[in-house]
Design a protein around this motif. Structure first.
Motif, PDB file in Angstrom:
ATOM      1  N   GLN A 149       0.826  -1.213   0.000  1.00  0.00           N
ATOM      2  CA  GLN A 149       0.000   0.000   0.000  1.00  0.00           C
ATOM      3  C   GLN A 149       0.858   1.259   0.000  1.00  0.00           C
ATOM      4  N   LYS A 150       1.934   1.239   0.764  1.00  0.00           N
ATOM      5  CA  LYS A 150       2.838   2.385   0.804  1.00  0.00           C
ATOM      6  C   LYS A 150       3.455   2.636  -0.567  1.00  0.00           C
ATOM      7  N   ASP A 151       3.911   1.583  -1.179  1.00  0.00           N
ATOM      8  CA  ASP A 151       4.573   1.734  -2.472  1.00  0.00           C
ATOM      9  C   ASP A 151       3.567   2.095  -3.564  1.00  0.00           C
ATOM     10  N   GLN A 152       2.312   1.674  -3.401  1.00  0.00           N
ATOM     11  CA  GLN A 152       1.298   2.088  -4.351  1.00  0.00           C
ATOM     12  C   GLN A 152       1.050   3.605  -4.267  1.00  0.00           C
ATOM     13  N   ALA A 153       1.057   4.168  -3.046  1.00  0.00           N
ATOM     14  CA  ALA A 153       0.909   5.620  -2.884  1.00  0.00           C
ATOM     15  C   ALA A 153       2.086   6.370  -3.501  1.00  0.00           C
ATOM     16  N   ASN A 154       3.300   5.816  -3.308  1.00  0.00           N
ATOM     17  CA  ASN A 154       4.487   6.450  -3.895  1.00  0.00           C
ATOM     18  C   ASN A 154       4.434   6.374  -5.415  1.00  0.00           C
ATOM     19  N   LEU A 155       3.879   5.266  -5.919  1.00  0.00           N
ATOM     20  CA  LEU A 155       3.756   5.138  -7.363  1.00  0.00           C
ATOM     21  C   LEU A 155       2.816   6.198  -7.920  1.00  0.00           C
ATOM     22  N   ALA A 156       1.738   6.505  -7.216  1.00  0.00           N
ATOM     23  CA  ALA A 156       0.801   7.532  -7.684  1.00  0.00           C
ATOM     24  C   ALA A 156       1.467   8.907  -7.737  1.00  0.00           C
ATOM     25  N   TYR A 157       2.281   9.208  -6.729  1.00  0.00           N
ATOM     26  CA  TYR A 157       2.950  10.516  -6.703  1.00  0.00           C
ATOM     27  C   TYR A 157       3.966  10.623  -7.824  1.00  0.00           C
ATOM     28  N   THR A 158       4.797   9.559  -7.999  1.00  0.00           N
ATOM     29  CA  THR A 158       5.836   9.616  -9.033  1.00  0.00           C
ATOM     30  C   THR A 158       5.219   9.682 -10.432  1.00  0.00           C
ATOM     31  N   ARG A 159       4.056   9.087 -10.591  1.00  0.00           N
ATOM     32  CA  ARG A 159       3.413   9.165 -11.900  1.00  0.00           C
ATOM     33  C   ARG A 159       2.974  10.595 -12.202  1.00  0.00           C
ATOM     34  N   ILE A 160       2.367  11.270 -11.194  1.00  0.00           N
ATOM     35  CA  ILE A 160       1.915  12.650 -11.392  1.00  0.00           C
ATOM     36  C   ILE A 160       3.108  13.568 -11.644  1.00  0.00           C
ATOM     37  N   ASN A 161       4.181  13.357 -10.885  1.00  0.00           N
ATOM     38  CA  ASN A 161       5.383  14.195 -11.029  1.00  0.00           C
ATOM     39  C   ASN A 161       6.018  13.988 -12.401  1.00  0.00           C
ATOM     40  N   HIS A 162       6.038  12.754 -12.848  1.00  0.00           N
ATOM     41  CA  HIS A 162       6.619  12.475 -14.153  1.00  0.00           C
ATOM     42  C   HIS A 162       5.814  13.150 -15.261  1.00  0.00           C
ATOM     43  N   GLN A 190       7.056   1.692 -10.081  1.00  0.00           N
ATOM     44  CA  GLN A 190       6.349   0.585 -10.712  1.00  0.00           C
ATOM     45  C   GLN A 190       7.016  -0.762 -10.382  1.00  0.00           C
ATOM     46  N   ALA A 191       8.345  -0.791 -10.455  1.00  0.00           N
ATOM     47  CA  ALA A 191       9.066  -2.025 -10.147  1.00  0.00           C
ATOM     48  C   ALA A 191       8.880  -2.424  -8.689  1.00  0.00           C
ATOM     49  N   GLN A 192       8.794  -1.408  -7.823  1.00  0.00           N
ATOM     50  CA  GLN A 192       8.611  -1.701  -6.410  1.00  0.00           C
ATOM     51  C   GLN A 192       7.252  -2.355  -6.152  1.00  0.00           C
ATOM     52  N   ILE A 193       6.265  -1.960  -6.905  1.00  0.00           N
ATOM     53  CA  ILE A 193       4.950  -2.570  -6.768  1.00  0.00           C
ATOM     54  C   ILE A 193       5.009  -4.058  -7.139  1.00  0.00           C
ATOM     55  N   VAL A 194       5.702  -4.370  -8.239  1.00  0.00           N
ATOM     56  CA  VAL A 194       5.845  -5.758  -8.651  1.00  0.00           C
ATOM     57  C   VAL A 194       6.604  -6.557  -7.599  1.00  0.00           C
ATOM     58  N   PHE A 195       7.654  -5.925  -7.038  1.00  0.00           N
ATOM     59  CA  PHE A 195       8.428  -6.606  -5.998  1.00  0.00           C
ATOM     60  C   PHE A 195       7.571  -6.882  -4.772  1.00  0.00           C
ATOM     61  N   ASP A 196       6.769  -5.894  -4.382  1.00  0.00           N
ATOM     62  CA  ASP A 196       5.911  -6.084  -3.208  1.00  0.00           C
ATOM     63  C   ASP A 196       4.882  -7.189  -3.444  1.00  0.00           C
ATOM     64  N   GLN A 197       4.363  -7.245  -4.649  1.00  0.00           N
ATOM     65  CA  GLN A 197       3.393  -8.299  -4.949  1.00  0.00           C
ATOM     66  C   GLN A 197       4.043  -9.691  -4.869  1.00  0.00           C
ATOM     67  N   GLY A 198       5.285  -9.812  -5.370  1.00  0.00           N
ATOM     68  CA  GLY A 198       6.001 -11.085  -5.257  1.00  0.00           C
ATOM     69  C   GLY A 198       6.288 -11.450  -3.812  1.00  0.00           C
ATOM     70  N   THR A 199       6.646 -10.456  -3.019  1.00  0.00           N
ATOM     71  CA  THR A 199       6.909 -10.701  -1.605  1.00  0.00           C
ATOM     72  C   THR A 199       5.646 -11.187  -0.892  1.00  0.00           C
ATOM     73  N   ILE A 200       4.522 -10.602  -1.249  1.00  0.00           N
ATOM     74  CA  ILE A 200       3.267 -11.017  -0.625  1.00  0.00           C
ATOM     75  C   ILE A 200       2.941 -12.463  -0.999  1.00  0.00           C
TER      76      ILE A 200
END
Length: 425
Positions: A149-162, A190-200
């Motif tokens: 969830q944390k990394d998903q929030a960071n992904l939303a911010y980095t997408r807007i900034n990009h 984005q990669a962090q989201i994939v990593f978190d999903q694998g960890t889960i």
């Protein structure tokens, strides 16, 4: 005696004197007085010879043997060729119930002869160590989900900034380097989201494994059946590190049993699946159990250079008389004939008149044998074609033999001593 007369004596009286005159004996002049003694001697010798000959004749006649034949009757009945083997009675399906996990036996719910249902708990291992592992796996999964969830929030911010920097770089409001850094941060998110999903997913698998181990602390029956063996007691520690320990043996159905027998390689060739079989057990010596050969296992066993094969006989045990582990004296039927003309096998091994016992008649096939019948008190040869032989009886396929005939098995010679009177001397 008068004077001047010569006698047989060796003396002569002349003129009143006795004169001795030597006399020379001759054959022609042999004295008649010596012949009677010699005559009696010769007569005695002749009498002794006659007596000896008479005695020898009587002794030979007394020792002369009279032949008596041992016979048996030709009958009609079954001829069955079998193989004898020793086996063990076992259930058709025996389930070994063990423990997948290690621990201390906390409870035991099954004992010998207990009827169990599929899924019924028979024993329980202390679950507390495995409950701890389950709780730990759940906690790790919760941490992984929170990180996602944390990394998903960071992904939303980095997408807007990009996206914002990409528009500003067109108007030269920001440099190209700033726009590139924003895009890089977005791709890492984005990669962090994939990593978190694998960890889960890993944490979920760990939780499932811990839950499986926890479930294995309940030792359950996999089938409906009867407990025939229990190898564990309450409080005992079982270790499943290297080999699964056996806790229970459960027979799926004691109404269907099988006999495992060992048959030598010389007899295995005549057996086939579906052949009939019978056996007895020591518990019921007067009762014969019937079964069918269900398997000829192609797994040879060699013990002291003796090769045997496992032959399985299936038998109905609806009466529950047979118990696992009983020793069975088994007769495996190779071939059988019913209601045929048969003679004792010993009759085909009897020969007479110098004939080889058991030999085929001259010019006849090997299946033909010479059989000797006793008719009118005399042996009569009768060629017959022999069929199935079970060592006790032999089937007669063809020949001049019918039920009721007397076949010769052997002959006995009994001395007829006393049949002749002793000679008179």
């Amino acid at each position: 005696m008068s004077e001047g007369v010569v006698t047989d004596a060796s003396q002569q009286k002349v003129s009143g004197k006795v004169v001795s005159i030597p006399v020379t004996p001759s054959i022609g002049n042999e004295s008649k007085a010596g012949r009677p003694g010699r005559h009696w001697l010769m007569a005695g010798i002749a009498a002794l010879l006659v007596a000896g000959i008479a005695s020898a004749t009587w002794w030979m006649s007394a020792k002369r043997s009279a032949v008596h034949y041992v016979t048996a009757q030709v009958t009609r009945g079954p001829v069955t060729r079998t193989v004898a083997a020793t086996g063990t009675v076992n259930p058709e399906l025996t389930i070994i119930v063990g423990s997948y996990v290690s621990g201390v036996i906390q409870e035991i719910y099954c004992d010998y002869n207990t009827r169990v249902k599929k899924g019924e708990v028979c024993a329980k291992i202390d679950p507390r160590p495995y409950e701890t592992l389950v709780a730990q796996a759940k906690a790790n999964l919760s941490v992984g989900k929170a990180q996602l969830q944390k990394d998903q929030a960071n992904l939303a911010y980095t997408r807007i900034n990009h996206e914002r920097n990409a528009q500003m770089v067109v108007t030269h409001a920001v440099s190209q380097d700033v726009a590139d850094q924003a895009r890089n941060a977005y791709e890492q998110a984005q990669a962090q989201i994939v990593f978190d999903q694998g960890t889960i997913q890993q944490q979920e698998a760990a939780l499932d494994s811990a839950q499986v181990n926890l479930d294995y602390t309940n030792i359950v029956s996999p089938v409906d059946g009867t407990v025939v063996s229990r190898s564990v007691t309450m409080g005992q520690t079982v270790a499943a590190s290297f080999q699964t320990p056996t806790l229970f043996l459960i027979a799926s159905d004691l109404k269907m049993m099988e006999v495992d027998t060992n048959v030598s390689e010389s007899d295995i060739g005549g057996l086939k699946e579906g052949n009939a079989a019978s056996f007895t057990v020591d518990a019921f010596p007067q009762r014969t159990f019937n079964g069918t050969i269900s398997q000829l296992r192609q797994s040879p066993q060699t013990v002291q250079n003796v090769v045997t094969f496992d032959v399985v006989v299936s038998v109905d045990n609806s009466s529950l008389a047979l118990q696992p582990g009983m020793t069975a004296a088994t007769r495996l039927i190779i071939d059988s004939r019913s209601d045929v003309i048969r003679v004792p096998s010993q009759a085909l091994r009897y020969g007479q008149g110098g004939q080889v016992a058991g030999a085929a008649p001259q010019g006849a096939p090997q299946s033909w044998k010479q059989l000797w019948l006793l008719r009118d008190g005399k042996p009569v040869a009768s060629p017959v074609e022999a069929g199935l032989d079970d060592d006790a009886f032999t089937e007669i396929v063809a020949g001049d033999v019918k039920p009721g005939d007397q076949v010769i098995l052997a002959e006995q010679r009994q001395a007829s001593a006393g049949t002749l009177p002793p000679p008179r001397l």
